[in-house]
Design a protein around this motif. Sequence first.
Motif, short mmCIF file in Angstrom:
data_model
loop_
_atom_site.label_atom_id
_atom_site.label_comp_id
_atom_site.label_asym_id
_atom_site.label_seq_id
_atom_site.Cartn_x
_atom_site.Cartn_y
_atom_site.Cartn_z
N GLU A 180 1.00 -1.22 0.02
CA GLU A 180 -0.04 0.06 -0.06
C GLU A 180 0.90 1.31 0.00
OE1 GLU A 180 -3.61 2.34 2.64
OE2 GLU A 180 -2.69 0.02 3.19
N GLN A 181 1.85 1.23 0.98
CA GLN A 181 2.69 2.47 1.06
C GLN A 181 3.55 2.68 -0.27
OE1 GLN A 181 1.40 4.05 3.12
NE2 GLN A 181 3.65 4.83 4.11
N ALA A 182 4.03 1.49 -0.78
CA ALA A 182 5.07 1.60 -1.97
C ALA A 182 3.99 1.99 -3.33
CB ALA A 182 5.42 -0.04 -2.51
N ALA A 183 2.74 1.55 -3.43
CA ALA A 183 1.86 1.89 -4.48
C ALA A 183 1.49 3.40 -4.28
CB ALA A 183 0.47 0.93 -4.51
N LYS A 184 1.49 3.95 -3.04
CA LYS A 184 1.10 5.34 -2.84
C LYS A 184 2.34 6.23 -3.38
CE LYS A 184 -2.48 5.02 0.46
NZ LYS A 184 -2.84 5.05 1.94
N VAL A 185 3.47 5.90 -3.11
CA VAL A 185 4.82 6.70 -3.15
C VAL A 185 5.23 6.49 -4.67
CG1 VAL A 185 7.35 6.84 -2.79
CG2 VAL A 185 5.60 6.47 -0.77
N PHE A 186 4.89 5.30 -5.18
CA PHE A 186 5.43 4.85 -6.58
C PHE A 186 4.04 4.50 -7.58
CE2 PHE A 186 9.26 4.11 -4.03
CZ PHE A 186 9.79 4.99 -4.73
N PRO A 187 3.04 5.30 -7.57
CA PRO A 187 1.84 4.74 -8.21
C PRO A 187 1.84 4.18 -9.51
CG PRO A 187 1.81 7.33 -8.28
CD PRO A 187 3.18 6.76 -7.51
N ASN A 188 2.91 4.42 -10.40
CA ASN A 188 3.13 4.19 -11.83
C ASN A 188 3.92 2.68 -11.73
OD1 ASN A 188 1.66 5.68 -13.11
ND2 ASN A 188 3.15 7.31 -12.98
N ASN A 189 4.33 2.10 -10.45
CA ASN A 189 4.98 0.95 -10.46
C ASN A 189 4.01 -0.29 -10.26
OD1 ASN A 189 6.12 -1.48 -8.56
ND2 ASN A 189 7.97 -0.04 -8.79
N ASP A 190 4.00 -1.12 -11.37
CA ASP A 190 3.36 -2.13 -11.79
C ASP A 190 3.36 -3.17 -10.49
OD1 ASP A 190 5.17 -4.67 -13.41
OD2 ASP A 190 5.89 -2.72 -13.27
N SER A 191 4.76 -3.56 -10.02
CA SER A 191 4.64 -4.68 -8.93
C SER A 191 4.24 -4.02 -7.81
CB SER A 191 6.13 -4.87 -8.62
OG SER A 191 6.44 -5.61 -7.66
N ALA A 192 4.17 -2.79 -7.49
CA ALA A 192 3.60 -2.38 -6.12
C ALA A 192 1.92 -2.34 -6.33
CB ALA A 192 3.90 -0.92 -6.01
N GLN A 193 1.57 -2.06 -7.29
CA GLN A 193 0.12 -1.88 -7.57
C GLN A 193 -0.49 -3.37 -7.36
OE1 GLN A 193 -2.00 0.53 -7.60
NE2 GLN A 193 -0.58 2.19 -7.83
N HIS A 194 0.36 -4.52 -8.22
CA HIS A 194 0.15 -5.77 -8.28
C HIS A 194 -0.06 -6.42 -6.82
CE1 HIS A 194 0.91 -10.18 -8.34
NE2 HIS A 194 -0.13 -10.27 -9.13
N GLY A 195 0.86 -6.01 -5.92
CA GLY A 195 1.16 -6.31 -4.78
C GLY A 195 0.10 -6.22 -3.74
N TRP A 196 -0.39 -4.84 -3.84
CA TRP A 196 -1.48 -4.30 -3.26
C TRP A 196 -2.79 -4.74 -3.41
CZ3 TRP A 196 -2.89 1.77 -3.00
CH2 TRP A 196 -3.72 1.95 -1.78
N GLY A 197 -2.99 -5.10 -4.75
CA GLY A 197 -4.32 -5.86 -5.22
C GLY A 197 -4.29 -7.23 -4.53
N VAL A 198 -3.07 -7.82 -4.65
CA VAL A 198 -3.10 -9.32 -4.13
C VAL A 198 -3.32 -9.20 -2.58
CG1 VAL A 198 -1.56 -11.17 -3.75
CG2 VAL A 198 -1.80 -10.40 -5.93
N ALA A 199 -2.60 -8.37 -1.95
CA ALA A 199 -3.07 -8.15 -0.58
C ALA A 199 -4.42 -7.78 -0.26
CB ALA A 199 -2.21 -7.03 0.08
N LEU A 200 -5.20 -7.10 -1.11
CA LEU A 200 -6.40 -6.88 -0.59
C LEU A 200 -7.53 -8.11 -1.01
CD1 LEU A 200 -6.58 -3.29 -2.26
CD2 LEU A 200 -7.00 -3.88 0.07
N MET A 201 -6.79 -8.89 -2.10
CA MET A 201 -7.62 -10.22 -2.34
C MET A 201 -7.48 -10.98 -1.23
SD MET A 201 -9.08 -10.18 -5.55
CE MET A 201 -9.22 -11.75 -5.63
N ARG A 202 -6.39 -11.30 -0.61
CA ARG A 202 -6.09 -12.07 0.58
C ARG A 202 -6.90 -11.72 1.79
NH1 ARG A 202 0.23 -13.12 -0.56
NH2 ARG A 202 0.01 -14.44 -2.12
N SER A 203 -7.19 -10.29 1.74
CA SER A 203 -8.05 -9.86 2.86
C SER A 203 -9.35 -9.96 2.70
CB SER A 203 -7.55 -8.19 3.41
OG SER A 203 -6.22 -8.40 3.73
#
Length: 75
Positions: A4-27
């Motif tokens: 979440e932090q990485a995606a906020k700091v680097f919104p155009n980072n595909d890995s960060a966006q994917h990671g945040w999405g997967v974390a939300l799916m797991r939640s």
Amino acid sequence: AYFEQAAKVFPNNDSAQHGWGVALMRSNQPRAAIPHLYMAVSLAPTVGRYHHALGQGYIAIREANVLGSALEHIE
């Protein structure tokens, strides 16, 4: 929280966006995950696991909607 932090700091980072999405799916938050998974696919359209995760998000939402409809008929 890391993705979440990485995606906020680097919104155009595909890995960060994917990671945040997967974390939300797991939640168990597929509706919240979809925008991040979609962004990952948009940023890196050749990465198959991003497409897979996005598809899993849509399936989870569909299954939740079907279950919700079925439960409405029972009540």
